[in-house]
Design a protein around this motif. Structure first.
Motif: not given
Lengths: 281, 284
Positions: A84, A87, A90-91, A93-95, A128-134, A136, B168, B172, B176, B198-200, B202-203
């Protein structure tokens, strides 16, 4: 949590792992092709290609070559997954998406393979931001089979010349008509909207035209709603190459310089409307 | 019941205008409580508000050059008005370069706060723009609904990270997910988490610091004797958090939150002249 702590323990292998000091080098290019929610990512040792398609008629590709990354490792011949794109953006550019001078988000991207999520580790200012995107199953993509030997007409323009024209396209017109010719009007963009028709002409000796190779007069119409998203790529780019083949398929290639002066490419392909009616000149 | 006030100082006017802008972003309607020394913007945590509570307190002396009020009765020298804060902030928007702003409680056809903005003009007579903001007078028997909420018996109290970063990230995350988990511990660590199909995301924030709360009656609050690493968490409506952060136009001098695990998150934002408390309940 320093990014190095996120490296996989030995024994866990990632088929794709990459590091980028400035995530904007990736996010701005992906934005240029973001006109659908889903995208297909294709990675080889040469780099990353992200493809977005719509209506089985238009395809956009963003190429981020391996040299842009500080680290880029692909363990298999190629790695493909569907994701996606909204999504993902968005991840990335999370900051925040504004580019403040001096601040940048560092990115580490890891993918374990088929069935696994894409992991992103983003860091800015110690946070720190950690993202887990599924991910397909990748879908079959269109192959426009557009190679240089099949090109009939080609024009390379400075993007600033086209920006105003594209920004002001009459969206009440269903089509964008593109005329390329060795004779006048040389290069013309036309719309046929509620208020009437509009034409923008670019003479071949204009300062904005860097190269002009037109062998045949061609007039083709394309669905304007499919081409309008290419404006995002146009705005980022410094140069654009416009090519058509014998069937009227359109290739737009955008040369984009990032903040560090590195060059990347985005391309859009579009099918012409089937009812190639008489051109209005 | 009488109320009239005047602001002449432009800095005070802009400051008051910013406060009303913040309140307008947090509540569609709220209660304005006037006492001799203070103004309060109050939202009581009724179910209609989605359970959020707001308590904003200003010392009138820090904003108004003139301030006179007479409450409903001598022993109850206060006025409670129901108001749409957006109306007040919009009226004050026209006062950005005003010479003076007068606010008066009137009752010509119905109770109104009359905001008269005196604008500079080239001729000798000044231009006055008047806004009549309808208000509801809240009767004395309902005043108990608007008492100051007590600080909850929290599990963890922690200073907030830089609001700009928090804003910020939450903006975002709002794209989601509808809900967000705030967790924090007594070692100055806070995480913001969202989790969907769809997504996890964590900040992680570190080194935020935990405010020292002196216990009022000598009893240990539930925050004492607590394992420093253990996280207290609450899952809240992300839109409410985003509205709180978006409404902050100036960096507060102190910003902290108190978390009662799985129950409520209590935000406290302190500026020099204004204190704002905002309560967001945990989602069921």
């Amino acid at each position: 949590m320093p990014l190095s702590a996120q490296h996989p323990a030995s024994g866990e292998s990632f088929v794709l792992s990459a590091s980028l000091d400035n995530a904007r080098h990736l996010s701005s290019l992906l934005r240029a092709v973001h006109f659908q929610d889903h995208a297909t990512c294709f990675a080889t040792t040469n780099g990353l290609r992200v493809t977005v398609e719509a209506a089985k008629c238009v395809q956009a590709n963003a190429f981020i070559q391996a040299e842009i990354f500080q680290e880029f490792a692909v363990q298999e011949e190629s790695v493909t997954f569907r994701i996606n794109l909204s999504v993902l953006l968005d991840c990335l550019t999370i900051f925040g998406s504004s580019s403040l001078p001096g601040t940048s988000t560092a990115l580490r991207m890891c993918y374990r393979g088929y069935g696994y999520p894409l992991m992103l580790f983003l860091e800015e200012g110690g946070v720190v931001t950690v993202c887990k995107i599924n991910t397909q199953e990748p879908e079959e993509l269109l192959d426009f089979d557009f190679c240089s030997t099949k090109v009939v007409n080609k024009i390379i323009l400075q993007s600033e010349g086209l920006r105003e024209a594209f920004a002001e396209l009459d969206m009440t017109s269903e089509v964008l008509q593109i005329t390329m010719s060795p004779d006048k009007p040389y290069f013309r963009l036309s719309t046929f909207g509620n208020a009437g028709s509009a034409h923008v002409d670019y003479p071949k000796d204009s300062d904005l035209v860097e190269a002009f190779y037109c062998n045949q007069t061609q007039t083709n119409r394309y669905k304007i709603s499919l081409l309008k998203p290419s404006t995002k790529a146009l705005v980022l780019s410094c140069k654009v190459s416009i090519r058509t083949d014998a069937q009227g398929f359109l290739s737009l290639q955008y040369m984009i310089r990032n903040e560090d002066g590195q060059v990347c490419f985005v391309e859009y392909y579009c099918c012409p409307n089937e009812d190639a009616a008489e051109a209005e000149l | 019941m009488r109320f009239r006030a005047k602001i002449v100082d432009l800095a005070c006017l802009n400051h008051f205008s910013r406060v009303t802008n913040t309140i307008a972003k947090l509540a569609r309607t709220c209660t304005l409580r006037l006492t001799a020394r203070k103004l309060y913007f109050i939202l009581s945590d009724k179910v209609a508000n989605g359970g959020v509570g707001m308590w904003c307190e200003l010392c009138q002396g820090n904003f108004f050059d003139e301030f006179q009020m007479e409450g409903v009765a001598a022993e109850h020298n206060e006025i409670y008005l129901e108001i749409v804060p957006e109306n007040l902030s919009r009226a004050l928007k026209t006062a950005q370069s005003a010479k003076a702003v007068k606010i008066k409680l009137t009752n010509k056809h119905c109770p109104c706060l009359r905001v008269a903005v005196e604008l500079p003009s080239l001729s000798s007579s000044s231009r006055i723009v008047t806004h009549d903001i309808p208000v509801g007078v809240i009767p004395r028997r309902l005043w108990n609904d608007f008492r100051e909420p007590s600080v909850p018996d929290f599990d963890v109290s922690i200073y907030l990270p830089a609001l700009k970063t928090m804003k910020s990230v939450v903006e975002r995350m709002k794209n989601l997910s509808n809900s967000i988990v705030i967790e924090a511990n007594l070692s100055g660590e806070m995480n913001l988490k969202i989790e969907t199909d769809l997504v996890c995301v964590t900040t992680h924030f570190k080194d935020l610091g935990n405010p020292p709360w002196a216990s009022e009656d000598g009893c240990q609050s539930s925050a004492q004797d607590r394992d420093l690493e253990s996280m207290a968490e609450a899952c809240i409506d992300i839109k409410k958090l985003q509205q709180l952060l978006a409404g902050q136009q100036v960096n507060p001098t102190k910003a902290l939150c108190n978390i009662v695990s799985k129950r409520i998150v209590h935000f406290v934002l302190l500026h020099e002249d204004v204190s704002l408390q905002y309560f967001i309940p945990a989602l069921a």
